[in-house]
Structure formats: C-alpha cells, structure tokens
Motif scaffolding. Structure first.
Motif, PDB file in Angstrom:
ATOM      1  N   MET A   1     -19.794  -7.923 -45.463  1.00 30.79           N
ATOM      2  CA  MET A   1     -19.835  -8.715 -44.732  1.00 30.79           C
ATOM      3  C   MET A   1     -19.683 -10.217 -45.570  1.00 30.79           C
ATOM      4  O   MET A   1     -20.482 -10.346 -46.042  1.00 30.79           O
ATOM      5  N   THR A   2     -19.047 -11.061 -45.280  1.00 26.95           N
ATOM      6  CA  THR A   2     -19.331 -12.638 -45.349  1.00 26.95           C
ATOM      7  C   THR A   2     -19.942 -13.176 -44.797  1.00 26.95           C
ATOM      8  O   THR A   2     -19.647 -13.555 -43.506  1.00 26.95           O
ATOM      9  N   ASP A   3     -20.337 -14.539 -45.759  1.00 28.09           N
ATOM     10  CA  ASP A   3     -20.584 -15.515 -45.237  1.00 28.09           C
ATOM     11  C   ASP A   3     -22.220 -15.206 -44.355  1.00 28.09           C
ATOM     12  O   ASP A   3     -22.315 -15.436 -42.440  1.00 28.09           O
ATOM     13  N   LEU A   4     -23.171 -14.328 -44.786  1.00 25.25           N
ATOM     14  CA  LEU A   4     -24.506 -13.946 -43.147  1.00 25.25           C
ATOM     15  C   LEU A   4     -25.323 -15.092 -43.417  1.00 25.25           C
ATOM     16  O   LEU A   4     -25.328 -15.264 -44.191  1.00 25.25           O
ATOM     17  N   ARG A   5     -25.362 -15.128 -41.919  1.00 24.31           N
ATOM     18  CA  ARG A   5     -26.394 -16.874 -41.702  1.00 24.31           C
ATOM     19  C   ARG A   5     -27.490 -15.635 -41.129  1.00 24.31           C
ATOM     20  O   ARG A   5     -26.925 -15.191 -39.676  1.00 24.31           O
ATOM     21  N   THR A   6     -28.669 -15.964 -41.059  1.00 22.54           N
ATOM     22  CA  THR A   6     -29.831 -15.321 -39.984  1.00 22.54           C
ATOM     23  C   THR A   6     -30.120 -16.315 -39.744  1.00 22.54           C
ATOM     24  O   THR A   6     -30.249 -17.360 -39.630  1.00 22.54           O
ATOM     25  N   VAL A  22     -25.483 -14.034 -38.330  1.00 19.97           N
ATOM     26  CA  VAL A  22     -24.105 -13.848 -37.562  1.00 19.97           C
ATOM     27  C   VAL A  22     -22.850 -13.955 -39.020  1.00 19.97           C
ATOM     28  O   VAL A  22     -23.791 -14.476 -40.267  1.00 19.97           O
ATOM     29  N   ALA A  23     -21.492 -13.006 -39.215  1.00 13.13           N
ATOM     30  CA  ALA A  23     -20.825 -13.638 -40.113  1.00 13.13           C
ATOM     31  C   ALA A  23     -19.969 -13.414 -40.096  1.00 13.13           C
ATOM     32  O   ALA A  23     -19.560 -13.504 -38.185  1.00 13.13           O
TER      33      ALA A  23
END
Length: 76
Positions: A1-6, A22-23
């Motif tokens: 996944m790219t740009d995984l933001r907790t 979210v990603a």
C-alpha cells in the motif's frame, strides 16, 4: 500500500495494539485494521502481524454498523 497513514491506535492487550490506517492503492481508498505486536524483548517499534483486515472505503459503513451491533449485543 502506498501512503499508509495511521489515524487511530487501540490497545488490544499488554503486548499488542490495533492500528487503523488509510491508504490509496490502484485508485481505491482502503481502510486497514492491523494488529501490531511489541518487538522481542520490548525494544523498538511494534511490528505489523498478519492479523487484520483491509476494506475499501465503500464497505466502511457496513463494518461500522456491524461493530455497533456487536457493541449493543455485549452491552445487554
């Protein structure tokens, strides 16, 4: 996944936590709920385990409803 933001972390027990992230992947927005475990001997960052789920954003309302139903059931 790219740009995984907790976006949230929920403590599961003394050695594990659930991270909600979210990603974006292949044009889809995904919500990932993943168990992270403490590293051996308690040093360093927790690491992701295989335990968890990943759902597309469109399925999120149904998942939230299911969790709310579970909460109502256990609160009786």
């Amino acid at each position: 996944m790219t740009d995984l933001r907790t976006v949230a972390t929920v403590r599961k027990n003394n050695t594990e936590e659930i991270r909600v992230s979210v990603a974006e992947r292949e044009g889809y927005t995904l919500v990932d709920l993943r168990v992270f475990a403490a590293s051996p001997r308690g040093r360093g960052e927790p690491h992701a385990t295989k335990a968890g789920i990943c759902v597309v954003r469109d399925r999120l309302p149904a998942l939230i409803e299911a969790l709310q139903a579970a909460e109502r059931e256990v609160s009786r």
